[in-house]
Scaffold this motif. Sequence first.
Motif, mmCIF file in Angstrom:
data_model
loop_
_atom_site.group_PDB
_atom_site.id
_atom_site.type_symbol
_atom_site.label_atom_id
_atom_site.label_comp_id
_atom_site.label_asym_id
_atom_site.label_seq_id
_atom_site.Cartn_x
_atom_site.Cartn_y
_atom_site.Cartn_z
ATOM 1 N N PRO A 48 0.820 -1.184 -0.306
ATOM 2 C CA PRO A 48 0.109 0.057 -0.033
ATOM 3 C C PRO A 48 0.971 1.343 0.042
ATOM 4 N N GLU A 49 0.392 2.332 -0.710
ATOM 5 C CA GLU A 49 1.103 3.445 -0.710
ATOM 6 C C GLU A 49 1.496 4.233 0.749
ATOM 7 N N ASP A 50 0.604 3.917 1.684
ATOM 8 C CA ASP A 50 0.967 4.571 2.983
ATOM 9 C C ASP A 50 2.043 3.766 3.512
ATOM 10 N N LEU A 51 2.068 2.495 3.446
ATOM 11 C CA LEU A 51 3.088 1.741 3.923
ATOM 12 C C LEU A 51 4.597 2.004 3.179
ATOM 13 N N ARG A 52 4.388 2.287 1.770
ATOM 14 C CA ARG A 52 5.645 2.793 1.166
ATOM 15 C C ARG A 52 6.089 4.021 1.712
ATOM 16 N N ALA A 53 5.361 4.795 2.088
ATOM 17 C CA ALA A 53 5.704 6.251 2.544
ATOM 18 C C ALA A 53 6.559 5.909 4.096
ATOM 19 N N GLU A 54 5.710 5.155 4.779
ATOM 20 C CA GLU A 54 6.518 4.566 5.968
ATOM 21 C C GLU A 54 7.739 3.840 5.655
ATOM 22 N N GLU A 55 8.015 3.309 4.842
ATOM 23 C CA GLU A 55 9.317 2.592 4.511
ATOM 24 C C GLU A 55 10.241 3.685 4.224
ATOM 25 N N GLN A 56 10.162 4.703 3.318
ATOM 26 C CA GLN A 56 10.880 5.741 3.002
ATOM 27 C C GLN A 56 11.489 6.581 4.281
ATOM 28 N N LEU A 57 10.506 6.895 5.140
ATOM 29 C CA LEU A 57 10.599 7.567 6.280
ATOM 30 C C LEU A 57 11.814 6.823 6.891
ATOM 31 N N ALA A 58 11.266 5.393 7.023
ATOM 32 C CA ALA A 58 12.074 4.643 8.024
ATOM 33 C C ALA A 58 13.731 4.433 7.581
ATOM 34 N N ALA A 59 13.831 4.477 5.848
ATOM 35 C CA ALA A 59 15.047 4.632 5.492
ATOM 36 C C ALA A 59 15.746 5.828 5.907
ATOM 37 N N LEU A 60 15.131 6.903 5.670
ATOM 38 C CA LEU A 60 15.609 8.115 6.088
ATOM 39 C C LEU A 60 16.465 8.176 7.435
ATOM 40 N N ARG A 61 15.579 7.817 8.391
ATOM 41 C CA ARG A 61 15.586 7.640 9.969
ATOM 42 C C ARG A 61 17.178 6.895 10.018
ATOM 43 N N ASP A 62 16.959 5.683 9.524
ATOM 44 C CA ASP A 62 18.247 4.741 9.579
ATOM 45 C C ASP A 62 19.297 5.471 9.101
ATOM 46 N N ALA A 63 19.324 5.999 7.857
ATOM 47 C CA ALA A 63 20.490 6.913 7.135
ATOM 48 C C ALA A 63 21.189 7.974 8.359
ATOM 49 N N ILE A 64 20.179 8.687 8.802
ATOM 50 C CA ILE A 64 20.908 9.873 9.470
ATOM 51 C C ILE A 64 21.179 9.545 11.094
ATOM 52 N N ALA A 65 20.605 8.343 11.614
ATOM 53 C CA ALA A 65 21.108 7.873 12.846
ATOM 54 C C ALA A 65 22.642 8.073 13.186
ATOM 55 N N PRO A 66 23.575 7.511 12.141
ATOM 56 C CA PRO A 66 24.808 7.531 12.535
ATOM 57 C C PRO A 66 25.530 9.248 12.587
ATOM 58 N N ASP A 67 24.727 10.046 11.914
ATOM 59 C CA ASP A 67 25.306 11.559 11.830
ATOM 60 C C ASP A 67 24.874 12.084 13.196
ATOM 61 N N LEU A 68 23.772 11.827 13.510
ATOM 62 C CA LEU A 68 23.093 12.173 14.941
ATOM 63 C C LEU A 68 24.079 11.584 16.112
ATOM 64 N N LEU A 69 24.544 10.601 15.967
ATOM 65 C CA LEU A 69 25.279 9.976 16.962
ATOM 66 C C LEU A 69 26.585 10.538 17.049
ATOM 67 N N THR A 70 27.168 10.876 15.914
ATOM 68 C CA THR A 70 28.620 11.553 15.746
ATOM 69 C C THR A 70 28.429 13.276 16.234
ATOM 70 N N ARG A 71 27.263 13.673 16.221
ATOM 71 C CA ARG A 71 27.191 14.898 16.948
ATOM 72 C C ARG A 71 27.078 14.621 18.326
ATOM 73 N N VAL A 72 26.444 13.750 18.862
ATOM 74 C CA VAL A 72 26.334 13.436 20.206
ATOM 75 C C VAL A 72 27.784 13.149 21.014
ATOM 76 N N ARG A 73 28.640 12.557 20.395
ATOM 77 C CA ARG A 73 29.713 12.099 20.649
ATOM 78 C C ARG A 73 30.658 13.245 20.554
ATOM 79 N N ALA A 74 30.574 14.271 19.740
ATOM 80 C CA ALA A 74 31.412 15.928 19.556
ATOM 81 C C ALA A 74 30.915 16.570 20.614
ATOM 82 N N ALA A 75 29.787 16.337 21.270
ATOM 83 C CA ALA A 75 29.139 17.352 22.234
ATOM 84 C C ALA A 75 29.694 17.124 23.641
#
Length: 355
Positions: A48-75
């Motif tokens: 379903p289209e709404d699930l495809r949108a959830e998948e895209q958001l989940a992929a984005l969150r997965d991709a940005i998690a390492p960058d956020l953790l790097t910012r935490v470590r630097a702080a």
Amino acid sequence: MMPSKAAQSLWERVDELVDGAPGLPALRAHRLQLLAGRRWRELGREVPEDLRAEEQLAALRDAIAPDLLTRVRAATDQPVVLLKGPEIARRYPSSSLRPSIDLDLLAPDAERLQAELLAAGFDLAEDPVWAARLDGRDPFAEKHHCHPLRWAGWPLRLEVHRRPSWPAWLSQPSASELIALARPAEADGILVLPPGPHALVLAAHLWVSNPFARLRDLLDIALLLQEVDRVEVAGLARAWGIARMWGSTQAVTESVFLGGPGTSAESLWARHLAEAREQTVVEVHVTRWASPFWALPPRRAVRVAAAGVASDLRPAVEEPWRSKVRRSLRALGNAGETKSRHEEELGPDARQLRR
């Protein structure tokens, strides 16, 4: 690397549960919707289209998690332990298949880390709906974590924990004890718990308000169980004073995902698991009242169960009795409805801060 036979069997069981679920709403309630999308593609079914949108958001969150953790470590110069989230997700067929909206971080001085992250450019996330009823008081002052943070509007929050999420009626290890057990993660400078202690932390978290409500929580524990020495974990559970709770959690997890025998909890108050269906309103309340007997000695369980009943009968924090009576009557009328449908009918009144 080819998955082990045990891992293959576990994911085959997940596919069985997805196939037997009554529909996408139930899969969302169990946080299995992204795994369902993967399964349906394998079967040639339309996603379903709404699930495809959830998948895209989940992929984005997965991709940005390492960058956020790097910012935490630097702080900060404090040790920071990552709980749940990416550390569990890396055990999935794809890390983006585990839904997550935040990163849970544990540090020796949570208030200092919160201040350091704010100074580094993080912002406070929006307040929850129920915070408006607290007359300007900090809704997170007494909670196990500080006010959630965001970076530049990115769709993944940070929660700095003062202590792990834990039932108030169970003994728990200190934050410093958990941090002492942690070891370096794949993310540079971030720490994670070994599988055994991490499984106990996950188990305690799922007992906070509605034990065994979601299959995803048990799946996370099942993944860790494949990496641990069961005797050692049982010994640590005894040392932390949570042996009975852990025994019940392990038994249900093994029954649902690892081919273990059925349990009394599944027979009496967790029957929704085998069918991958959402709990009904009445099942949520029965779980709250009955589950302490599977986690505590009988006398303590009676006290905790009685407190649960009393909490259900009383208004929520800053809720007038008129609103409480209205909610209770609606719950009685919707006793056989799913929890999500009942909350949708209640609207904003569904989000309350329970005593």
